[in-house]
Scaffold this active site. Structure first.
Site, PDB file in Angstrom:
ATOM      1  CG  ASP A  34      31.110  16.645  43.048  1.00  0.00           C
ATOM      2  OD1 ASP A  34      32.032  17.454  42.903  1.00  0.00           O
ATOM      3  OD2 ASP A  34      29.981  16.959  43.485  1.00  0.00           O
TER       4      ASP A  34
ATOM      5  CD  GLU B 189      36.784  30.450  35.812  1.00  0.00           C
ATOM      6  OE1 GLU B 189      35.777  30.559  35.089  1.00  0.00           O
ATOM      7  OE2 GLU B 189      36.775  30.683  37.033  1.00  0.00           O
TER       8      GLU B 189
ATOM      9  N   GLY C  66      40.800  47.934  33.159  1.00  0.00           N
ATOM     10  CA  GLY C  66      39.434  47.475  32.957  1.00  0.00           C
ATOM     11  C   GLY C  66      38.542  47.918  34.094  1.00  0.00           C
TER      12      GLY C  66
ATOM     13  CB  CYS D 145      41.450  32.412  41.387  1.00  0.00           C
ATOM     14  SG  CYS D 145      41.022  30.723  40.896  1.00  0.00           S
TER      15      CYS D 145
ATOM     16  CE  LYS E 253      39.422  30.287  45.833  1.00  0.00           C
ATOM     17  NZ  LYS E 253      40.632  29.790  46.491  1.00  0.00           N
TER      18      LYS E 253
ATOM     19  CE  LYS F  70      39.443  33.906  32.206  1.00  0.00           C
ATOM     20  NZ  LYS F  70      40.873  33.508  32.163  1.00  0.00           N
TER      21      LYS F  70
END
Length: 432
Positions: A33, A152, A248, A255, A258, A320
């Site tokens: 990275d 996630e 909600g 994600c 996009k 979330k």
């Protein structure tokens, strides 16, 4: 299978999960990275994201020396397989921004051994895998599309217990499939274009399903039905299923927005309108405004009344529960609309410390939910953290200027709150 030497480019959400899980499976993994501070932290065993089991697997990989981190992509030159896991954010007019991915592929083309398999885990537009020879300048580096389906808050579990493994490609595909041989999951071998489109299609369908649930909730309020019972009726049909049918404040995260935009853009570039995706996006934007109207109605008696000067407490800021991710959070979209109309906002989220909240404009983030309630004219639940059910609602009622809650996740027990003097407005359910 025999131990392989694997490379991973990118130590973000997908790359880090991929690296630690592959090391856990017994492979030697080197993860590169460009962010030196992130690499230094990972070498110390510090995980930069909130994800169950990730710290333990990182520590295991470092302890066994199967997992190493570097800022030098050249250290991947001897890898048998290299996973490309760099970000592909939303770019101009909804197109995926592939600049980082293209740069990485050009760099890898100058250093890898012939026969090294390049695996694209990044979410990329249809046709990207086919461009790998052009981008690397090589025709001896087999390219495979292997999209990730990581949620996630469940990323490690989703990697180690996948519901499907999609591998798009011919040359190199056997070697990639062998990496997943320990998993009891269906493997779909397909062409790269179908694998790439399959990822976008999956996420876009989830967004459509959420938008449908939110439109349905609005209709339920108009006719006096309870959306919880309506969606339960739907979910028991195995052709539909219960997932992503909970209304909600809107959908968001790193994600869905996009990927919906990229799929819609891909369709438009080929002369197709894909009206269903356009409608899903419009519904999502409208949902933010519906929630604001509901809050304004509680404050002023009219959905169009001004919240200017009113103190509003926000419970939940992440997109979330189970994550510390604020990217494209509907909670923040709603907060921005309220702030633009003059509301005074205080927010609390168990995954967002006050120190981090300084980067959120027009919102004072606190570390104690009791501070959110102090002098508040209304409390708004925006993220479905289970912890919020167990707050001391009696004390919150005493601290608030008015005991009123707008529960955009239908998380709370309205009858229990009523015993403490709260009125509670949900989404798509009868008013209590």
């Amino acid at each position: 299978m025999a131990e392989l030497s694997l490379g991973v480019v990118g130590a973000g959400y997908v790359g880090l999960t991929t690296a630690v899980c592959l090391a856990h499976l017994g492979h030697r993994v080197r993860c590169a990275d460009i962010d030196k501070s992130k690499v230094d932290a990972l070498r110390r065993g510090e995980v930069p994201i909130s994800e169950p089991r990730l710290p333990e697997l990182l520590a295991e990989g470092l302890r066994t020396e199967r997992l190493r981190f570097t800022t030098e992509i050249a250290e991947l030159r001897d890898a048998d397989v290299v996973f490309v896991c760099v970000a592909t954010p939303m770019g101009e007019r909804g197109r995926a921004d592939l600049r980082a991915l293209e740069s990485v592929l050009r760099e890898l083309g100058g250093l890898l051994r012939p026969g090294t398999v390049l695996v694209l885990k990044s979410t990329v537009p249809v046709g990207t895998t086919a461009r790998v020879p052009e981008l690397t300048g090589r025709d001896d580096l087999p390219a495979v599309s292997n999209p990730e389906f990581l949620r996630e808050g469940f990323a490690v579990r989703d990697f180690l217990e996948p519901d499907r493994i999609v591998i798009g490609g011919d040359a190199g595909a056997d070697r990639v499939e062998a990496l997943y041989s320990a998993f009891d999951a269906p493997v779909l071998r397909t062409d790269p274009a179908s694998a790439e489109l399959g990822k976008y299609a999956s996420n876009a369908f989830l967004a459509v399903k959420l938008s449908y649930a939110n439109e349905l909730a609005e209709l339920c309020e108009q006719v006096g039905a309870d959306v919880r019972q309506v969606t339960r009726t739907m979910g028991l049909d195995d052709r539909i299923g219960p997932a992503f049918l909970r209304p909600g404040p809107g959908w968001g995260g790193s994600c869905l927005p996009k990927d919906v935009a990229a799929l819609r853009r891909s369709a438009r570039d080929r002369g197709m309108r894909f009206g269903l995706l356009n409608a899903a996006e419009r519904t999502n934007a409208v949902q933010h405004e519906r929630v604001v109207h509901k809050i304004q109605e509680v404050l002023t008696g009219s959905p169009y009344g001004s919240p200017a000067g009113q103190r509003i407490g926000l419970l939940g800021l992440t997109f979330k529960a189970g994550t510390d991710d604020l990217r494209d959070s509907p909670a923040l979209a709603i907060a921005a609309r309220l702030a633009a109309r003059g509301a005074v906002l205080t927010g609390y989220d168990p995954a967002v410390p006050a120190a981090k909240g300084g980067s959120i404009p027009d919102l004072h983030v606190v570390d104690d939910p009791l501070l959110v309630a102090k002098d508040a004219a209304v409390l708004v639940v925006l993220t479905e953290w289970p912890d919020f059910r167990d707050l001391d609602w009696a004390q919150l009622a005493q601290l608030a200027d008015r005991a009123a809650v707008v529960d955009t996740r239908n998380l709370l027990d309205a009858d229990a709150l009523a015993r403490h003097g709260f009125t509670c407005r949900g989404i798509g359910i009868p008013t209590r």
